[in-house]
Design a protein around this motif. Sequence first.
Motif, short mmCIF file in Angstrom:
data_model
loop_
_atom_site.label_atom_id
_atom_site.label_comp_id
_atom_site.label_asym_id
_atom_site.label_seq_id
_atom_site.Cartn_x
_atom_site.Cartn_y
_atom_site.Cartn_z
N TYR A 97 1.98 3.92 1.03
CA TYR A 97 1.29 3.64 2.29
C TYR A 97 0.44 4.81 2.78
O TYR A 97 -0.63 4.62 3.35
CB TYR A 97 2.31 3.27 3.38
N ALA B 41 7.26 -4.15 6.27
CA ALA B 41 5.87 -3.73 6.49
C ALA B 41 4.87 -4.63 5.77
O ALA B 41 3.69 -4.66 6.13
CB ALA B 41 5.69 -2.28 6.03
N SER C 171 7.12 1.68 8.50
CA SER C 171 6.27 2.14 7.40
C SER C 171 6.60 3.58 7.01
O SER C 171 6.26 4.00 5.91
CB SER C 171 4.79 2.01 7.76
#
Lengths: 342, 342, 342, 342
Positions: A13, C194, A181
Amino acid sequence: MTLKAAILGASGYTGAELVRILATHPRIEIAALSADRKAGQGYAEVFPHLRHLKLPALVRMEEIDFSAIDLVFCALPHGLSQPLVGQLPESVKIVDLGADFRLRDPAEYLKWYGLDHAAPEIQPQAVYGLTEFYRDQIRGARLVAGTGCNAATVQFALRPLIGSGLIDLDDIICDLKNGVSGAGRSLKENMLFAERSEDVAGYSQGGKHRHLGEFDQEFSLLAGRPVQIQFTPHLVPVNRGILASCYLKGEAQAVHAALTAAYADEPFVVVLPFGQLPAMAHVQGSNFCHIGVTGDRISGRTLVVSTLDNLCKGSSGQAVQNANLMLGLPETEGLMLAPIFP
Amino acid sequence: MTLKAAILGASGYTGAELVRILATHPRIEIAALSADRKAGQGYAEVFPHLRHLKLPALVRMEEIDFSAIDLVFCALPHGLSQPLVGQLPESVKIVDLGADFRLRDPAEYLKWYGLDHAAPEIQPQAVYGLTEFYRDQIRGARLVAGTGCNAATVQFALRPLIGSGLIDLDDIICDLKNGVSGAGRSLKENMLFAERSEDVAGYSQGGKHRHLGEFDQEFSLLAGRPVQIQFTPHLVPVNRGILASCYLKGEAQAVHAALTAAYADEPFVVVLPFGQLPAMAHVQGSNFCHIGVTGDRISGRTLVVSTLDNLCKGSSGQAVQNANLMLGLPETEGLMLAPIFP
Amino acid sequence: MTLKAAILGASGYTGAELVRILATHPRIEIAALSADRKAGQGYAEVFPHLRHLKLPALVRMEEIDFSAIDLVFCALPHGLSQPLVGQLPESVKIVDLGADFRLRDPAEYLKWYGLDHAAPEIQPQAVYGLTEFYRDQIRGARLVAGTGCNAATVQFALRPLIGSGLIDLDDIICDLKNGVSGAGRSLKENMLFAERSEDVAGYSQGGKHRHLGEFDQEFSLLAGRPVQIQFTPHLVPVNRGILASCYLKGEAQAVHAALTAAYADEPFVVVLPFGQLPAMAHVQGSNFCHIGVTGDRISGRTLVVSTLDNLCKGSSGQAVQNANLMLGLPETEGLMLAPIFP
Amino acid sequence: MTLKAAILGASGYTGAELVRILATHPRIEIAALSADRKAGQGYAEVFPHLRHLKLPALVRMEEIDFSAIDLVFCALPHGLSQPLVGQLPESVKIVDLGADFRLRDPAEYLKWYGLDHAAPEIQPQAVYGLTEFYRDQIRGARLVAGTGCNAATVQFALRPLIGSGLIDLDDIICDLKNGVSGAGRSLKENMLFAERSEDVAGYSQGGKHRHLGEFDQEFSLLAGRPVQIQFTPHLVPVNRGILASCYLKGEAQAVHAALTAAYADEPFVVVLPFGQLPAMAHVQGSNFCHIGVTGDRISGRTLVVSTLDNLCKGSSGQAVQNANLMLGLPETEGLMLAPIFP
């Protein structure tokens, strides 16, 4: 002229967030993307939301010609950046988004991460990457160690207070609410949607969270004596964002004044009017940090609440901010993206 | 040189989205913001996520000096733009984000919105604002009528097919999944978090949704004969995004080829490889529309799925895209913001 | 007298849902729980929400003394129930929640699940577990094959219509919105919070979903000729629930009347007044199925929307309903739990 | 024999939760439901998830024949229960879910709720409704005042410690994470889905929250001297649940031992093994409260985390628990519903 960046570990991410930010950065171009297990794939296969961008395909790190690279963003798992840095050409500047160079003392690295430091001889070159407080050193650095996302959130709330004499350094309690996240894209049962949705729960309780190593280092340095904070993160069902509620012993108005003064000229750190608290939703997708201060009916109590986007200001946005300084660009270049709400 | 824009009705979500986009637009400056009920407030009081911007305070519409304005974005409730346009100086260009000028026939406006058209003499000047299909007319227009967000999503899926002979025009079924921000910021019980979270439910079922007026108009025009589609939206617990699943009778590969060809040179509309379906999360916060096409084990069936961000490509991003054209700027100026994921 | 049940594969969501329901069931007691990989753990370690219950610890299946068991719930991965059933004592009744015995024709099992049927000689004994339509056979059955959760949702909407002559059997389109718990507790990247939060996306598109095997079997049987439906599921960010929008060619009022009549005496299936659509949030945590019917401005079109909780009515609730019948208990025993809202 | 209950103010979330619980309660029957603005509507119109129940229609309070009622649940807005109680027949027992009778001192009611107490002569009859600590008085009471939901959550964590000498009573900090249903079904901009989703933010900061009145009253009473806690709630995007993180000065093991002992025989309050923290998702839909205790690397620090479902154990479940006692029924009757997860 455009500067060329490589992102190592681009399949997570924070890697995707770097690409998102650099997509509209006027001066930095993405010249290489690596991800060992996904090497060979196009970036749009891994992150279809970025399919509109012309990007190099993912390669193995060894395939990158670093002589054509100005700056490397390392978004690798813990322990992989330390052996890497020494192998990169001297001309390459490095922003490490992981924990490998955050702790000045290799013994602390061993203590918190359970690994021997693989490059203790390089560690002294690393500058701690909390831009607002290490700006001058970052400008001249070859290697910058990005902070932990929790570490950034809490330090924005507390750093100007540590040496101020305004608060009791032996009674600092930080209760954090953390978007998921921050746990990255790796597979863990407790990160499944069905497990996190509709839930809130603490974790790493009792003083076990690794970011405590950063707090110890930085706050003790500022105070000139050992400082330990109490710190409990809680997972909340939100994609992005950390909100830190910091309970302090001190006069709230004075604390507010000190924070307001400290950040008066900062482009990314905003102190709200006294008595207002910030909201996580007001910084998502941006490089901003919002801070609020309030007192209590019990005199001598202060609550400082700080919030930022863990992927952006807490990680990849901070990394670009540091890269801008290292490359001689304006610090805010490419980073004035407004938060997205709702 | 910077062009000056006013946003009327700036206290709603589409107003805030216009501000978010224009925050990093290099050529358009926000010179005035109006919101009748919230006039007098600073914009950061209404939308704290935009507090880093230097913006004019909210005023009543009458307080704006339109002679200093190049372009007006009207984000007003239905019925308020029609009487307004005639009062603005001729020099001012207008992008209306509401429904007031979408329907060419005032009788259709009465039918779908229950109101007599207040400016039928101006209606003929209005250009329908689906940029990719009305580009040339928009460039020369004074008044552009932004499309409905559902209307945009479905038209991107279907327009290239309507006149193609590839699908049965009498059997088009569109099932939509709609994020809640499309309902705006007004107070409705069914829009409370506790009502929408963990829920999915259809609404405006049975051919009652107002955007059908746009579909009827546009598809019939393209086909040269009346075309009616079946259309059911469903609320999903997502902030932004519309995903339209369009069930067609036709050969999927041919449909895919036609869509791929139609959008080959479009910067914002992406057709995925055959057999892949798009995801709402891959366009949020951006001006992109992703389209996927697949066939079925039953021959002669095609599923076209289209997704975009209702506040951006479905409304405010589209508005800026049109404004760029009307002002002689590059069409993509300020709009290449990457989607935010996760 | 209390009857004794064993749950095999109790560490998944359907296992936990069985335990939740049986926790207040007055006649069935949980006598054994198995989960191979988690054998040896207390059930509260695996599902802390059930820590108030006195439950046997998880064991390996081989450790269970089936002679003391009246009924087995098999919540095992595909392929594991087939070889097991033959090894259980004849006195034990079995409700299988998986797919192993749903398809009457072993060739269909091979086609949809990619495995040779391991117990074709037992298959003829299995009764398809859609209680409302196989009630009498279930009462006398030793082995009941629970339906797929999607299969249940759509069959409740369509079964009374298949043989009715009211709809075109060659043009049935079912668009499903699916909560994530249907994917179970196993680790998949696309099931991370997520990834699913703020997203909607189709999957198993184009006629590839395994539950099509059940539709083909059941609808063809009812119609007396081959019937194939078009079926596309979409993941929505909801923990529990399936909402199926079924697009039919037929007269809506007649369809509504037929469904209303078919379910008039059913305790768990509710047909809403004509023109109303059901909401996923109104059945969560319960064994109810809500069905709504509406027409369209285009004559001859009908939309039937059906919703249920995939873990309860779509799986474990259905299993208990079947167990009640098999054990000679009242069908609704322990199942009148009200939905939980909000 | 069945006892008859009326629910006044049945159109809110706590009203619906009462109905949900009583739906499977073996001894209490719902005989009347009132809601002034929605009088005349069927209950299923207001709460379609309860449409399977045979319930009386909503009426105005004046239409109820209280002589046929054994027990009244008052789920009315603040200020409406005080004038009502005196008008009810003496034979009717009352559980008030609101704040009208929680504070023993009418001056405190005025201070926290801004209203003069309308029935100070009745106040002395009211028993504070935290069942586990007022059980004997509740058994004999005619009027029980249900606690605030935050007040319940924190008191379960702290009450056994207040008089124990184990913690510093002058340094108690409680940081709460609150699901949104606590705000009820009334229309507020900040309760819209688009405002709450993906957000966390504090509110009522600085010692302004009304539930502080209850804490002051109860903790001071227990301690025999004034005790004030610091208390900050934060809204999290969850429907149900409160999780209170209580930061204490004291030895964690001793605190854990005290809490474990205090709740050893309680059916609804569970203390986890030392070092484990509870999760909101593990109590939703149930009358359970889970409590965890951990220490810190800083000696003398204790974190007690308590979680419950605000609508159930924090309000309507607690109300039924109290009603059971008042009516001479087993305390757990109808309340052993298992939490629903995921």
